[in-house]
Structures are given as C-alpha cells and as structure tokens.
Write a protein that holds these residues in place. Sequence first.
Motif, PDB file in Angstrom:
ATOM      1  N   ILE A   1       0.849  -1.190   0.000  1.00 50.92           N
ATOM      2  CA  ILE A   1       0.000   0.000   0.000  1.00 50.92           C
ATOM      3  C   ILE A   1       0.888   1.245   0.000  1.00 50.92           C
ATOM      4  O   ILE A   1       1.999   1.228   0.532  1.00 50.92           O
ATOM      5  N   GLY A   2       0.390   2.311  -0.607  1.00 50.31           N
ATOM      6  CA  GLY A   2       1.131   3.559  -0.639  1.00 50.31           C
ATOM      7  C   GLY A   2       0.184   4.746  -0.723  1.00 50.31           C
ATOM      8  O   GLY A   2      -0.944   4.611  -1.195  1.00 50.31           O
ATOM      9  N   GLN A   3       0.649   5.896  -0.276  1.00 46.45           N
ATOM     10  CA  GLN A   3      -0.138   7.121  -0.359  1.00 46.45           C
ATOM     11  C   GLN A   3       0.795   8.313  -0.403  1.00 46.45           C
ATOM     12  O   GLN A   3       1.966   8.217  -0.033  1.00 46.45           O
ATOM     13  N   THR A   4       0.287   9.422  -0.865  1.00 46.47           N
ATOM     14  CA  THR A   4       1.077  10.646  -0.844  1.00 46.47           C
ATOM     15  C   THR A   4       0.923  11.320   0.518  1.00 46.47           C
ATOM     16  O   THR A   4       0.169  10.865   1.384  1.00 46.47           O
ATOM     17  N   ASP A   5       1.638  12.406   0.699  1.00 49.27           N
ATOM     18  CA  ASP A   5       1.604  13.175   1.943  1.00 49.27           C
ATOM     19  C   ASP A   5       0.382  14.097   1.920  1.00 49.27           C
ATOM     20  O   ASP A   5       0.475  15.255   1.529  1.00 49.27           O
TER      21      ASP A   5
ATOM     22  N   GLN B   1       0.213  26.631  -4.504  1.00 51.78           N
ATOM     23  CA  GLN B   1       1.175  25.858  -5.280  1.00 51.78           C
ATOM     24  C   GLN B   1       0.448  24.729  -6.013  1.00 51.78           C
ATOM     25  O   GLN B   1      -0.681  24.380  -5.680  1.00 51.78           O
ATOM     26  N   LYS B   2       1.105  24.173  -7.000  1.00 52.89           N
ATOM     27  CA  LYS B   2       0.563  23.036  -7.745  1.00 52.89           C
ATOM     28  C   LYS B   2       1.635  21.957  -7.777  1.00 52.89           C
ATOM     29  O   LYS B   2       2.392  21.808  -8.747  1.00 52.89           O
ATOM     30  N   PRO B   3       1.746  21.158  -6.669  1.00 56.15           N
ATOM     31  CA  PRO B   3       2.839  20.185  -6.585  1.00 56.15           C
ATOM     32  C   PRO B   3       2.813  19.144  -7.698  1.00 56.15           C
ATOM     33  O   PRO B   3       3.858  18.791  -8.237  1.00 56.15           O
ATOM     34  N   HIS B   4       1.621  18.639  -8.030  1.00 51.07           N
ATOM     35  CA  HIS B   4       1.497  17.577  -9.032  1.00 51.07           C
ATOM     36  C   HIS B   4       0.145  17.681  -9.716  1.00 51.07           C
ATOM     37  O   HIS B   4      -0.779  18.300  -9.190  1.00 51.07           O
TER      38      HIS B   4
ATOM     39  N   ARG C   1       0.344  22.736   0.619  1.00 42.92           N
ATOM     40  CA  ARG C   1       0.961  23.358  -0.555  1.00 42.92           C
ATOM     41  C   ARG C   1      -0.100  23.916  -1.509  1.00 42.92           C
ATOM     42  O   ARG C   1       0.055  25.005  -2.063  1.00 42.92           O
ATOM     43  N   VAL C   2      -1.171  23.155  -1.683  1.00 43.65           N
ATOM     44  CA  VAL C   2      -2.237  23.633  -2.566  1.00 43.65           C
ATOM     45  C   VAL C   2      -2.903  24.874  -1.982  1.00 43.65           C
ATOM     46  O   VAL C   2      -3.204  25.838  -2.696  1.00 43.65           O
ATOM     47  N   ARG C   3      -3.095  24.890  -0.669  1.00 37.26           N
ATOM     48  CA  ARG C   3      -3.708  26.063  -0.040  1.00 37.26           C
ATOM     49  C   ARG C   3      -2.783  27.282  -0.117  1.00 37.26           C
ATOM     50  O   ARG C   3      -3.250  28.425  -0.039  1.00 37.26           O
TER      51      ARG C   3
ATOM     52  N   ASP D   1      -6.210  17.225  -2.811  1.00 36.75           N
ATOM     53  CA  ASP D   1      -5.371  16.484  -3.754  1.00 36.75           C
ATOM     54  C   ASP D   1      -4.701  15.304  -3.054  1.00 36.75           C
ATOM     55  O   ASP D   1      -4.522  15.303  -1.828  1.00 36.75           O
ATOM     56  N   GLY D   2      -4.273  14.325  -3.853  1.00 35.49           N
ATOM     57  CA  GLY D   2      -3.500  13.227  -3.282  1.00 35.49           C
ATOM     58  C   GLY D   2      -3.521  11.984  -4.145  1.00 35.49           C
ATOM     59  O   GLY D   2      -4.124  11.955  -5.218  1.00 35.49           O
ATOM     60  N   GLY D   3      -2.853  10.953  -3.668  1.00 33.14           N
ATOM     61  CA  GLY D   3      -2.785   9.690  -4.391  1.00 33.14           C
ATOM     62  C   GLY D   3      -2.758   8.502  -3.452  1.00 33.14           C
ATOM     63  O   GLY D   3      -2.366   8.619  -2.287  1.00 33.14           O
TER      64      GLY D   3
END
Length: 388
Positions: free
Chosen positions: A16-20, A32-35, A27-29, A218-220
């Motif tokens: 299993i994996g996830q983003t921060d 910024q647009k990280p990904h 960052r979005v707030r 946002d996230g993954g």
Amino acid sequence: MKPVGMIAKAASVIGIGQTDWPGDHARVRAAQKPHDSYGYAAQAFVGALADAGISRDQIDGLIVGPTTAYERVGELLGLDVRWGGQADAMLGVMEACMAIASGQAEVVALVYGNDQRSALVNYGGADAQGGGAFLSYVYHAPWGFTSQGALYALMARRYMEERGMSQAELGEVAVAQRMAAARNPAALMRKPITIDDYLASPFICEPLHIFDYCLINDGGVALIVAEAGKAERIGRAPVPIHGIARHDLNRGATSLEPRLTDYYQPAQKTVGEAVFNMASLGPQDMDALQIYDSFSLHIPLALEGYGYCKPGEAGKFMREHGISLARGLPVNTGGGHLSESYMQGWNHQIEAVRQVRGEAGERQVPDCRHVHYSSDVAGKAVSIIYGR
C-alpha cells in the motif's frame, strides 16, 4: 467460468502507498501546484512498491482510477502489463480479484491520483463536473437540484422523519471520525469536535452541517494485489481478501428513486448476504468497518443495510453502542472522507489493510482480524472483507 466463490481468498494485498495528504493540502492552499493527478498516482505507486518489497517488473496487471487514463499511467510508470483497465477503488479491487482468479494476471497494481482541489473540480452546482451519466441528480438541474449535498440532504430529511434519527445522533458520525483522525498523522482534520460543536456548526444544505460533508483535497493512493500463493512468497505482510460482492439498483436510478425510497438498503442486504457467505463470516465477526462517506448519512444507512443494527435503529446504535475507537464498533478508523482525506474510497482500502496488519499506530483496533468495507456510490453497492 469459475464460480463466484472461487475469488474468496484468491488474492491478497501485499503493498500500500499514499502521498503526503497534509503536505499536499498545505501546498495547494498556499497556491502551489505540486502535481497533477498523474504525479500523485506515481508517488503513491512508488510507495506501494517499497511497502510490498517487490520490483516493478513483477507486476503484470494495472488498474487506474477514473481520474487518469490507463494507457498514460502505464506509460509513465514503465509498466507493460498483460491485463488492465480503469475502475474506481471498490470495483478495482473486485476486478483485480477476478482477473487473478481467472488467470489473467498474478500481480496487479491499483493506482489512483487526483488533483481535484488544485484543479478546482466542482462536484455540485450548475457546472458540476462528471456528467449526468454518473451524477444522475444533474438531470434535475432545471428545477434547481444541482448538487450531491442537496441529494443527501433530501435523503437525510426523509430518513430522519421516517425512522426518527435526531440531528445529534447523526452528529455521532462526524464526532467519531474526527476522534479517529486525531490519532492519525496522515489526516487533514485532526482537531476533535463534540456533539455541541457539531450542532452549532453552520448548515450547508439543511439538515446537513458542514461536518457532514467530505473534504476536497489532492493526493494519491496505490495498492498491489497478488495471487494468494504468490503473495505468501513475495509479499512482506499479505492481507487476504476473504470476500467481495456487488449488487446494483438501476431501475428508477436517474429519477433517484432507489436512494430516496429504500436508501439503497435492498442492495446492501443482497450484497451483505453474498459477501458474508463467501467469507463464512457475519457482522458479529467484524472488528472494524470502513464505509464510503462522501456524506455522513452513508454510515447509518450501511449499519442498517448490512445488519449491524435493525432498520430504524441506527441512530440509537450510534448513540448507545458507539462507532468510535473508544467504544462499540470502530467505523472509519482513519477518519474517513469527512476528516482524513477524500480519496474516493481508496483511503478506506489502505486503512483496512493497516488495521489487519496491526500497523495503524494510535488508532489500532486491538486484535483486528477482519475489516468490512462498504460502498453504495451511484447505485453500485459493493462490499469487501479484508482479514488475516
């Protein structure tokens, strides 16, 4: 064709994996647009590979979330697989199990990324994105009915009037999930709330308060699912999928009738019987429950639909028995969509795996052996049982 029961324990989650999510959100707030969605998906995939302890070339199946294109994700991740496609989290797990049971693949990566907040995706209103084919309430837009919030507010009002659930009893959902999120370093909303806080919060679409709504962020997320025997050989900590089932209510769906009359509970009852029979288990054997919760109302409906309490008694069950880590049946132990992260059902899958592995930290359910997942998105009732 193999009998449906042949998918029971045919596959196990090995990674299993996830983003921060908190970092992504901050960052979005900060404008910024990280990904984009693909970047988030790739990050989560790398994490799942590391968690499983396998190499990329051992993967021969790929399922991507509906926010990304299958071919492009395969290209970006460097995967040439023999089987794959696109699906949401719950159907993705089901399709992976079916592919493995039928010999179409042995190790399947399920990968999801979403830049919904930074891309300013609208799930409600006159310009709701997603299309009427999926968000069937938009057919009612000429009469001012243009959001999922309005739909679930209508359902909640009818349910409260018909079955007697109070506002405070519905508030038990938000309070319990915020308690879980407070113990989860990956959750976005970690400040505990009380029933009084809930009742004092503003209505968004009455009778739903702001705490009844899911987050948008946002996230993954990624999972790696392998054939059971192979999972034992190559996986670090395999979690078998004991049962999985689906039942759709399509008759009258675009008129919203199945949601507004029976709250999808006939589908849940049918699916519950199938998945519990497949796993040779019952509601009494579940140590935790993960429920797709774009809105808090999903929780009382699922508690009744799957037999955790009698019809009409969900409010009393939540108030007296409890649905938190502190008492009763722990529901959405990571904080769910309301407080952890809105990953469209994907975060519930990895939380179930962590609970069965015993890797959930401060929010760990003691001696967690079986976790039941429920989803009733857009008329598709899906149920999955993860276990040791």
